[in-house]
Structures are given as C-alpha cells and as structure tokens.
Design a protein around this motif. Sequence first.
Motif, mmCIF file in Angstrom:
data_model
loop_
_atom_site.group_PDB
_atom_site.id
_atom_site.type_symbol
_atom_site.label_atom_id
_atom_site.label_comp_id
_atom_site.label_asym_id
_atom_site.label_seq_id
_atom_site.Cartn_x
_atom_site.Cartn_y
_atom_site.Cartn_z
ATOM 1 N N ARG A 1 -4.558 9.461 -6.664
ATOM 2 C CA ARG A 1 -4.358 8.881 -5.355
ATOM 3 C C ARG A 1 -4.676 7.498 -5.125
ATOM 4 N NH1 ARG A 1 -6.612 11.644 0.265
ATOM 5 N NH2 ARG A 1 -5.679 9.892 1.780
ATOM 6 N N TYR A 2 -5.892 6.977 -5.549
ATOM 7 C CA TYR A 2 -6.287 5.554 -5.345
ATOM 8 C C TYR A 2 -5.925 4.702 -6.440
ATOM 9 C CZ TYR A 2 -8.146 7.547 -1.127
ATOM 10 O OH TYR A 2 -8.396 8.030 0.229
ATOM 11 N N ASP A 3 -5.226 4.933 -7.395
ATOM 12 C CA ASP A 3 -4.988 4.227 -8.564
ATOM 13 C C ASP A 3 -4.211 3.023 -8.025
ATOM 14 O OD1 ASP A 3 -5.867 5.778 -10.410
ATOM 15 O OD2 ASP A 3 -3.987 6.560 -11.102
ATOM 16 N N SER A 4 -4.675 1.644 -8.621
ATOM 17 C CA SER A 4 -4.241 0.535 -8.040
ATOM 18 C C SER A 4 -3.824 -0.545 -9.336
ATOM 19 C CB SER A 4 -5.126 -0.319 -7.148
ATOM 20 O OG SER A 4 -5.414 0.547 -6.098
ATOM 21 N N ILE B 1 0.725 -1.144 0.033
ATOM 22 C CA ILE B 1 0.179 0.011 -0.078
ATOM 23 C C ILE B 1 0.894 1.101 0.037
ATOM 24 C CG2 ILE B 1 -1.714 1.406 1.435
ATOM 25 C CD1 ILE B 1 -2.732 -1.463 2.347
ATOM 26 N N ALA B 2 0.541 1.933 -0.924
ATOM 27 C CA ALA B 2 1.609 3.260 -1.326
ATOM 28 C C ALA B 2 0.960 4.392 -0.333
ATOM 29 C CB ALA B 2 1.768 3.789 -2.673
ATOM 30 N N ASN B 3 1.290 4.597 0.955
ATOM 31 C CA ASN B 3 0.614 5.675 1.679
ATOM 32 C C ASN B 3 1.529 6.666 2.297
ATOM 33 O OD1 ASN B 3 -1.213 6.546 3.260
ATOM 34 N ND2 ASN B 3 -0.815 5.165 4.917
ATOM 35 N N SER C 1 3.556 12.972 1.344
ATOM 36 C CA SER C 1 4.259 14.109 0.951
ATOM 37 C C SER C 1 5.031 13.903 -0.401
ATOM 38 C CB SER C 1 5.301 14.603 2.065
ATOM 39 O OG SER C 1 6.074 13.600 2.498
ATOM 40 N N SER C 2 5.743 12.680 -0.521
ATOM 41 C CA SER C 2 6.277 12.385 -1.785
ATOM 42 C C SER C 2 6.105 10.849 -2.438
ATOM 43 C CB SER C 2 7.698 12.309 -1.254
ATOM 44 O OG SER C 2 8.077 11.471 -0.516
ATOM 45 N N LEU C 3 6.558 10.839 -3.465
ATOM 46 C CA LEU C 3 6.264 9.724 -4.475
ATOM 47 C C LEU C 3 6.997 8.414 -3.847
ATOM 48 C CD1 LEU C 3 5.451 8.664 -7.517
ATOM 49 C CD2 LEU C 3 7.892 9.073 -8.115
ATOM 50 N N VAL C 4 6.038 7.321 -3.767
ATOM 51 C CA VAL C 4 6.555 6.201 -3.340
ATOM 52 C C VAL C 4 7.035 5.300 -4.536
ATOM 53 C CG1 VAL C 4 5.918 3.947 -2.239
ATOM 54 C CG2 VAL C 4 4.705 6.122 -1.439
ATOM 55 N N GLY D 1 -1.799 7.052 -0.251
ATOM 56 C CA GLY D 1 -1.582 8.624 0.227
ATOM 57 C C GLY D 1 -1.491 9.505 -1.145
ATOM 58 N N ILE D 2 -1.344 10.797 -0.990
ATOM 59 C CA ILE D 2 -1.476 11.819 -1.934
ATOM 60 C C ILE D 2 -0.057 11.791 -2.501
ATOM 61 C CG2 ILE D 2 -3.375 12.987 -1.022
ATOM 62 C CD1 ILE D 2 -1.416 15.140 0.104
ATOM 63 N N GLY D 3 1.046 11.294 -2.251
ATOM 64 C CA GLY D 3 2.275 11.175 -2.840
ATOM 65 C C GLY D 3 2.139 10.365 -4.011
#
Length: 90
Positions: free
Chosen positions: A63-66, A1-3, A6-9, A29-31
């Motif tokens: 944000r919620y792309d999967s 889960i990319a959460n 503040s920054s790109l995961v 997350g918004i990153g």
Amino acid sequence: IANNTSSLVNILLPLTSSIGDIIKISGKGIGLWKLNQNISGTIHFGNQDTTTGTGGSIASILRYDSIELLCIVANNEWNIISSVGNLTIT
C-alpha cells in the motif's frame, strides 16, 4: 498520490520530459499503483532496467510503496533515485 481504495491506479510517464525533471509517486490506497512507460521509455532501478517501451513498468506491491524518479535522458530514460518498499519491475 495513488489513493484508490478499490482498483489499481495506472500512471503514465509523460511523453515529453527534460533532463532533471522529477516525478514522485506515493501509495496511499489499497488499490496500489503501476507506473507505465511510453513507446521509447526505460526506467533504471539500481542494476535492473524495465523492458524498453510500452511493455515496461514499475508497480507497487504494498500500500505505501513510493518512488522518486529523475529524468536522465530527455523524453526516454528515468532513474529511480529513491524508493520505499518493494517494487515489481517488468
């Protein structure tokens, strides 16, 4: 889960994989997130392919792309078998 708020995961495909391995990535997350390939990797998404090798990637736009990926050639090739949202393919 990319959460990350503040920054790109940045996520890296594994160096070794077996046919049938599955990877799932879900944005939270918004990153946002970006899936990077190894030296000989390729990701297939319908009729599009990433650039083979370390220059290829798939990234979320919202944000919620999967995505759910299935290894179809050991260590090298992955097929996106499910996706939610829009993705950037390089």
